[in-house]
Design an enzyme around this catalytic site. Structure first.
Site, PDB file in Angstrom:
ATOM      1  N   THR A 105     -16.440 -14.166 -27.474  1.00  0.00           N
ATOM      2  CA  THR A 105     -15.521 -13.329 -26.711  1.00  0.00           C
ATOM      3  C   THR A 105     -14.118 -13.696 -27.182  1.00  0.00           C
ATOM      4  O   THR A 105     -13.936 -14.649 -27.921  1.00  0.00           O
ATOM      5  CB  THR A 105     -15.768 -13.645 -25.227  1.00  0.00           C
ATOM      6  OG1 THR A 105     -17.121 -13.318 -24.940  1.00  0.00           O
ATOM      7  CG2 THR A 105     -14.851 -12.911 -24.294  1.00  0.00           C
ATOM      8  N   GLY A 145     -18.700 -17.528 -23.170  1.00  0.00           N
ATOM      9  CA  GLY A 145     -19.860 -17.310 -22.288  1.00  0.00           C
ATOM     10  C   GLY A 145     -19.643 -18.035 -20.964  1.00  0.00           C
ATOM     11  O   GLY A 145     -18.546 -18.004 -20.403  1.00  0.00           O
TER      12      GLY A 145
HETATM   13  N1  GLY Z   1     -20.637 -11.822 -22.885  1.00  0.00           N
HETATM   14  C1  GLY Z   1     -20.290 -12.994 -22.215  1.00  0.00           C
HETATM   15  C2  GLY Z   1     -19.831 -12.762 -20.829  1.00  0.00           C
HETATM   16  O1  GLY Z   1     -19.439 -11.665 -20.495  1.00  0.00           O
HETATM   17  O2  GLY Z   1     -19.879 -13.675 -20.033  1.00  0.00           O
END
Ligand code: GLY
Length: 599
Positions: A409, A502
């Site tokens: 992210t 994450g």
């Molecule tokens: N894709 C990781 C989250 O949204 O936590």
């Protein structure tokens, strides 16, 4: 402001109504003045002076008019240029987001989604949900094999992709808070895609690895987008040119977000995804809406925290972690010492047990939010924490280690001269998402479907073991950990925080908040400090290489399993110096690329 709604209490505990993207709730009761314009030549704003300390490019930047911190230098420069042109913090955040879609393709995106938290200079708070949505054809067991075991279908290939929200989200933010024309915000990204930009070492290395993986998965056409014409890897200093993506971005610049969700481009995207084995329909795209949600707003030791409500778990967990920290009087423990890390890990263990089993998309599941957000509940949860021993997480099976897939992210922060602030976290989920682009568009698909509990009770790519509340349902948003957060004190902006990573996102934000509030550690010191993470299952403290050995030894003595990772998160943040009110932008360059800029 272009649309005003009737009033709802600003401080929200337990109710997460959503409104459609054209109508955020400007909740504090008075119509909001337009965001004042700023020029690069403007005199020092009243009441603000340069913060103390040294600028240290690209990691730390000091300023009084505006600041940006992101994971990629071209994107940061785009954001600063927009601020200098008189754009609002939201304008700059949109431009940074589009630029990152070009220059940081592992996580920057127009094919993914995320969350934006906004605090205006007069203290009003807004939370924008542009999370991806499951396609209408999605079903609970779509990623299970005949034996009921999870497959990699939620991670690799077109079937892994949720309906993207980024472009709708940025348009919704612009509709409410934009000052500059939309096309001016997309134009820098178009230029970066069309003319190319020189790769740094980290991105070149990353692309060499991922293009191999793309080929292995059978997505050679996608690999070609990130290689030289002869199929060899691009090296540091080589230009990455993305003509197909440039064309899509130009369409978005000229015709607005609708062009991405309805009409010829949307039809083409849905058709290509379906042709490649996915389940998108044009109607999924046309029905997608970004949603203004009521932010979670709460007090922590004299500071106001504004953060993201579900479908991100981030805000709920952040509030729980800080409430437990307060109940445990963690501020009395030396910062980053074994006692503090132990007690905070016990708080994390408990908060994640709640998160994983109880939270989901508020439009689909009823959650006990009133209880989860009640400080009395948090205090109660700390009662069985043993200062001398780790509490074993229940029901831990062997073989649940978090998998090595990188959580890619990205988070960036923006502040403008008026003091309007934006914390934005968005993603494709793992690096380069589903590892496949929509044919003919250069748009990388997310693999966000893996954030659902694809097999309730079994771990996902982050090792998170989640429950029925987050099961797959058509048109539902998958639970997230993204935690864009804004801190203020006595009505004045104090910090803009966030991170990728994450499930480690929320615990990173909590540790940065505690560094600022509990220990008065400035962000240029707090950001590089080691981080620790516990998510209930697997039952271990995950931390970084820089943790001192003696701290690990103390933790192990208390019964913790401790494992070290190369890095946790990438927190590109901004703080307002409490003395001078000047901006200190900090990029997390000890962990990966990044650039802080301010003026
Ligand atoms: N894709 C990781 C989250 O949204 O936590």
């Amino acid at each position: 402001m272009r649309s005003l709604r009737s009033l709802v209490a600003l401080v929200l505990v337990g109710s997460f109504a959503c409104r459609d993207a054209t109508a955020p709730d400007h909740s504090s009761g008075t119509a909001q003045a337009p965001i004042p314009s700023v020029s690069a030549e403007a005199a020092a704003p009243k009441g603000r002076a340069m913060p103390s300390g040294a600028a240290e490019a690209p990691r730390v930047a000091l300023g009084i008019h505006g600041a940006v911190s992101s994971q990629e230098e071209n994107a940061t420069d785009v954001g600063l240029a927009i601020l200098k042109k008189g754009g609002s913090a939201v304008d700059a955040a949109i431009a940074v987001g589009f630029a990152l879609a070009v220059t940081h393709p592992s996580a920057g995106n127009i094919g993914g989604g995320g969350f934006m938290v906004i605090r205006t200079s007069d203290g009003k708070a807004f939370a924008l949900d542009y999370r991806e949505m499951a396609p209408a054809a999605a079903s609970r067991d779509m990623y299970l094999d005949k034996k009921g075991n999870p497959t990699r279908g939620s991670l690799d290939g077109p079937k892994a992709a949720g309906i993207p929200g980024t472009v709708r989200g940025f348009a919704a933010a612009h509709e409410e808070f934009g000052k500059l024309p939309w096309k001016d915000l997309v134009a820098p990204a178009v230029a970066l895609a069309k003319d190319g930009f020189a790769l740094d070492e980290e991105t070149a290395g990353d692309l060499a690895r991922v293009t191999k993986k793309m080929r292995d998965l059978g997505y050679a056409d996608t690999a070609k987008l990130f290689e030289k014409a002869d199929g060899s890897a691009l090296a540091k200093g080589d230009k990455l040119v993305q003509p197909e993506l440039a064309k899509v971005l130009q369409t978005i610049a000229d015709q607005g977000a609708d062009a991405f969700y309805t009409g010829a481009l949307a039809e083409k995207m849905a058709t290509e995804v379906e042709k490649a084995g996915g389940i998108w329909k044009a109607s999924d795209l046309s029905s997608y809406k970004a949603k203004w949600r009521d932010p979670i707003v709460f007090q922590y030791r004299g500071h106001e925290i504004v953060t993201m409500p579900p479908p991100s778990a981030g805000g709920v967990v952040l509030k729980q972690l800080l409430a437990m920290s307060q109940a445990l009087q963690l501020d009395k423990q030396p910062w980053r010492g074994a006692e503090e890390v132990h007690l905070f890990s016990e708080a994390m263990r408990r908060a994640y047990a709640d998160r994983n089993l109880l939270l989901g998309d508020p439009d689909f599941v009823k959650m006990p939010l009133e209880k989860l957000l009640d400080p009395a509940y948090a205090t109660e949860r700390t009662k069985n924490i043993d200062p001398a021993h780790a509490t074993p997480s229940k029901d831990v099976s062997a073989g649940l280690p978090a998998k090595p897939e990188s959580p890619q992210t990205t988070h960036y922060s923006v502040v403008d001269e008026a003091g309007n602030a934006v914390a934005n976290t968005y993603t494709l989920n793992t690096g380069y998402g589903a590892k496949v682009a929509i044919a003919g568009t250069g748009v990388l698909l997310n693999n966000e479907m893996d954030d659902f509990a694809t097999a309730p009770g079994k771990p996902n790519v982050f090792g998170l073991v989640q429950g029925e509340a987050n099961k797959i349902e058509p048109n539902k948003r998958m639970l997230s950990s993204m935690t864009p957060t804004i801190v203020s004190k006595d009505g004045e902006l104090r910090a803009v925080l966030g991170s990728p990573g994450g499930p480690t996102i929320t615990t990173t934000v909590a540790q940065l908040t505690r560094a600022l509030v509990d220990y008065q550690v400035p962000l240029d010191k707090a950001v590089p400090a080691f981080r620790a993470h516990h998510q209930w299952m697997p039952d271990e403290i995950i931390t970084e290489q820089s943790i001192p050995n003696e701290v690990v030894a103390e933790l192990e003595k208390k019964g913790h399993k401790v494992s070290r990772r190369e890095r946790i998160g990438h927190a590109n943040c901004i703080e307002v110096d409490p003395k001078t009110r000047g901006f200190r932008a900090v990029a997390d360059t000890s962990r990966a690329n990044g650039k802080a800029a301010a003026y």
